[in-house]
Structure formats: C-alpha cells, structure tokens
Scaffold this motif. Sequence first.
Motif, PDB file in Angstrom:
ATOM      1  N   TRP A  36      25.658  90.142 -21.491  1.00 64.52           N
ATOM      2  CA  TRP A  36      26.178  91.052 -20.463  1.00 64.52           C
ATOM      3  C   TRP A  36      25.207  92.211 -20.278  1.00 64.52           C
ATOM      4  O   TRP A  36      24.696  92.780 -21.259  1.00 64.52           O
ATOM      5  CB  TRP A  36      27.542  91.588 -20.876  1.00 64.52           C
ATOM      6  N   TYR A  37      24.976  92.546 -19.031  1.00 68.46           N
ATOM      7  CA  TYR A  37      24.194  93.715 -18.646  1.00 68.46           C
ATOM      8  C   TYR A  37      25.083  94.601 -17.772  1.00 68.46           C
ATOM      9  O   TYR A  37      26.109  94.152 -17.270  1.00 68.46           O
ATOM     10  CB  TYR A  37      22.955  93.291 -17.847  1.00 68.46           C
ATOM     11  N   ARG A  38      24.673  95.839 -17.608  1.00 67.25           N
ATOM     12  CA  ARG A  38      25.411  96.710 -16.698  1.00 67.25           C
ATOM     13  C   ARG A  38      24.444  97.611 -15.949  1.00 67.25           C
ATOM     14  O   ARG A  38      23.352  97.910 -16.418  1.00 67.25           O
ATOM     15  CB  ARG A  38      26.444  97.533 -17.462  1.00 67.25           C
ATOM     16  N   GLN A  39      24.900  98.022 -14.778  1.00 71.05           N
ATOM     17  CA  GLN A  39      24.113  98.931 -13.953  1.00 71.05           C
ATOM     18  C   GLN A  39      24.998 100.087 -13.526  1.00 71.05           C
ATOM     19  O   GLN A  39      25.818  99.930 -12.600  1.00 71.05           O
ATOM     20  CB  GLN A  39      23.519  98.213 -12.741  1.00 71.05           C
ATOM     21  N   PRO A  40      24.849 101.245 -14.185  1.00 67.96           N
ATOM     22  CA  PRO A  40      25.623 102.424 -13.770  1.00 67.96           C
ATOM     23  C   PRO A  40      25.144 102.916 -12.413  1.00 67.96           C
ATOM     24  O   PRO A  40      24.006 102.616 -12.000  1.00 67.96           O
ATOM     25  CB  PRO A  40      25.325 103.446 -14.865  1.00 67.96           C
ATOM     26  N   PRO A  41      25.953 103.696 -11.718  1.00 70.87           N
ATOM     27  CA  PRO A  41      25.539 104.205 -10.400  1.00 70.87           C
ATOM     28  C   PRO A  41      24.236 104.984 -10.484  1.00 70.87           C
ATOM     29  O   PRO A  41      24.090 105.884 -11.310  1.00 70.87           O
ATOM     30  CB  PRO A  41      26.710 105.118 -10.015  1.00 70.87           C
ATOM     31  N   GLY A  42      23.275 104.617  -9.652  1.00 67.31           N
ATOM     32  CA  GLY A  42      22.007 105.331  -9.588  1.00 67.31           C
ATOM     33  C   GLY A  42      21.064 105.086 -10.741  1.00 67.31           C
ATOM     34  O   GLY A  42      20.044 105.761 -10.856  1.00 67.31           O
ATOM     35  N   LYS A  43      21.395 104.119 -11.595  1.00 65.93           N
ATOM     36  CA  LYS A  43      20.542 103.852 -12.757  1.00 65.93           C
ATOM     37  C   LYS A  43      20.095 102.399 -12.775  1.00 65.93           C
ATOM     38  O   LYS A  43      20.574 101.578 -12.005  1.00 65.93           O
ATOM     39  CB  LYS A  43      21.292 104.194 -14.049  1.00 65.93           C
ATOM     40  N   GLN A  44      19.182 102.100 -13.700  1.00 66.39           N
ATOM     41  CA  GLN A  44      18.687 100.736 -13.815  1.00 66.39           C
ATOM     42  C   GLN A  44      19.644  99.873 -14.635  1.00 66.39           C
ATOM     43  O   GLN A  44      20.452 100.378 -15.426  1.00 66.39           O
ATOM     44  CB  GLN A  44      17.307 100.750 -14.481  1.00 66.39           C
ATOM     45  N   ARG A  45      19.526  98.580 -14.422  1.00 66.70           N
ATOM     46  CA  ARG A  45      20.327  97.639 -15.192  1.00 66.70           C
ATOM     47  C   ARG A  45      19.891  97.685 -16.655  1.00 66.70           C
ATOM     48  O   ARG A  45      18.694  97.734 -16.955  1.00 66.70           O
ATOM     49  CB  ARG A  45      20.158  96.228 -14.630  1.00 66.70           C
ATOM     50  N   GLU A  46      20.865  97.619 -17.560  1.00 69.36           N
ATOM     51  CA  GLU A  46      20.571  97.693 -18.991  1.00 69.36           C
ATOM     52  C   GLU A  46      21.356  96.635 -19.756  1.00 69.36           C
ATOM     53  O   GLU A  46      22.440  96.233 -19.342  1.00 69.36           O
ATOM     54  CB  GLU A  46      20.935  99.083 -19.534  1.00 69.36           C
ATOM     55  N   LEU A  47      20.790  96.225 -20.879  1.00 72.08           N
ATOM     56  CA  LEU A  47      21.459  95.250 -21.728  1.00 72.08           C
ATOM     57  C   LEU A  47      22.646  95.900 -22.430  1.00 72.08           C
ATOM     58  O   LEU A  47      22.545  97.005 -22.951  1.00 72.08           O
ATOM     59  CB  LEU A  47      20.491  94.711 -22.772  1.00 72.08           C
ATOM     60  N   VAL A  48      23.764  95.185 -22.445  1.00 70.28           N
ATOM     61  CA  VAL A  48      24.954  95.643 -23.172  1.00 70.28           C
ATOM     62  C   VAL A  48      25.102  94.862 -24.465  1.00 70.28           C
ATOM     63  O   VAL A  48      25.209  95.434 -25.546  1.00 70.28           O
ATOM     64  CB  VAL A  48      26.217  95.476 -22.315  1.00 70.28           C
ATOM     65  N   ALA A  49      25.111  93.537 -24.359  1.00 69.62           N
ATOM     66  CA  ALA A  49      25.292  92.695 -25.536  1.00 69.62           C
ATOM     67  C   ALA A  49      24.808  91.296 -25.227  1.00 69.62           C
ATOM     68  O   ALA A  49      24.827  90.866 -24.076  1.00 69.62           O
ATOM     69  CB  ALA A  49      26.772  92.649 -25.952  1.00 69.62           C
ATOM     70  N   VAL A  50      24.377  90.597 -26.278  1.00 72.03           N
ATOM     71  CA  VAL A  50      23.916  89.229 -26.130  1.00 72.03           C
ATOM     72  C   VAL A  50      24.404  88.413 -27.314  1.00 72.03           C
ATOM     73  O   VAL A  50      24.570  88.938 -28.417  1.00 72.03           O
ATOM     74  CB  VAL A  50      22.374  89.179 -26.019  1.00 72.03           C
ATOM     75  N   ILE A  51      24.672  87.128 -27.066  1.00 73.40           N
ATOM     76  CA  ILE A  51      25.097  86.220 -28.117  1.00 73.40           C
ATOM     77  C   ILE A  51      24.302  84.928 -27.980  1.00 73.40           C
ATOM     78  O   ILE A  51      24.178  84.368 -26.890  1.00 73.40           O
ATOM     79  CB  ILE A  51      26.622  85.979 -28.062  1.00 73.40           C
ATOM     80  N   THR A  52      23.745  84.466 -29.089  1.00 71.65           N
ATOM     81  CA  THR A  52      22.946  83.242 -29.059  1.00 71.65           C
ATOM     82  C   THR A  52      23.857  82.010 -29.093  1.00 71.65           C
ATOM     83  O   THR A  52      25.068  82.110 -29.297  1.00 71.65           O
ATOM     84  CB  THR A  52      21.999  83.184 -30.259  1.00 71.65           C
ATOM     85  N   GLY A  53      23.258  80.861 -28.925  1.00 71.34           N
ATOM     86  CA  GLY A  53      24.032  79.632 -29.005  1.00 71.34           C
ATOM     87  C   GLY A  53      24.668  79.439 -30.376  1.00 71.34           C
ATOM     88  O   GLY A  53      25.731  78.823 -30.489  1.00 71.34           O
ATOM     89  N   GLY A  54      24.034  79.988 -31.401  1.00 72.47           N
ATOM     90  CA  GLY A  54      24.562  79.883 -32.750  1.00 72.47           C
ATOM     91  C   GLY A  54      25.557  80.963 -33.114  1.00 72.47           C
ATOM     92  O   GLY A  54      26.119  80.949 -34.211  1.00 72.47           O
ATOM     93  N   GLY A  55      25.768  81.922 -32.212  1.00 68.81           N
ATOM     94  CA  GLY A  55      26.775  82.949 -32.435  1.00 68.81           C
ATOM     95  C   GLY A  55      26.253  84.284 -32.935  1.00 68.81           C
ATOM     96  O   GLY A  55      27.044  85.204 -33.169  1.00 68.81           O
ATOM     97  N   SER A  56      24.949  84.429 -33.087  1.00 69.22           N
ATOM     98  CA  SER A  56      24.405  85.733 -33.481  1.00 69.22           C
ATOM     99  C   SER A  56      24.520  86.701 -32.317  1.00 69.22           C
ATOM    100  O   SER A  56      24.329  86.317 -31.164  1.00 69.22           O
ATOM    101  CB  SER A  56      22.944  85.594 -33.897  1.00 69.22           C
TER     102      SER A  56
END
Length: 121
Positions: A36-56
């Motif tokens: 998941w990424y997010r883009q606040p108003p007037g700002k750049q898109r940023e990483l929120v969280a990531v999960i690998t295929g193995g669950g990390s």
Amino acid sequence: QVQLVESGGGLVQAGGSLRLSCAASGNFFSINAMGWYRQPPGKQRELVAVITGGGSTNYADSVKGRFTISRDNAKNTVYLLLNSLKPEDTAVYYCNADIRPTVRLWSKDYWGQGTQVTVSS
C-alpha cells in the motif's frame, strides 16, 4: 487483463479505524509482493506497507504500531488495517502488486485506482 480493485476507504474521526482491501483479478501466473502507498494532498506518493509472498512485512516509520498489512493468497487479496488514525493519515491510498502475467514474462507493477481516506480531528 490484470486489475487491482480497492475498497474500504472513507471518512473517520481521529482515533478511529478502517480496513482497506485490494483484490487482484484477471489472468496471471503469480503474485509476488503486495503493498500500500498513499498520497497526501499536495505531496508525493509514499510507501505505507509491503508484504512479500512469504508474509514478511515492512512499514513506514509513521505507521508502525498502528497499521497492519496482511494478505490472503487464496483470494489474491491484500488488506491494510488502519488503527489509531490521525488527521495526517488523510490521503489517497493505492494498492500495488508485483505480478507475473505468464510463466514466460517477467513480473511488473500493477496499481489500483486509489481509495480516499479522510481523518477528521
């Protein structure tokens, strides 16, 4: 045609919770990492969280301890549970997945259309 369809955004008061879902549909060989990424108003898109295929999992420092990412591989779906929401979490949240279309092709990034999360103070 591979598609990522998100749901679960909305308006919530500070301290509240939401759960976002993102389902991958169409024909593909495999899904690697999802996130998941997010883009606040007037700002750049940023990483929120990531999960690998193995669950990390890996989280942005700003959401550690408040957000939880998970996935259901049988449903090709990734979830983001947002707890203790703050006004600064207001953003459009985008689902991302690294998907291999066929066994003969390299994987590539796919994006959802985005879902609005608004946190009122």
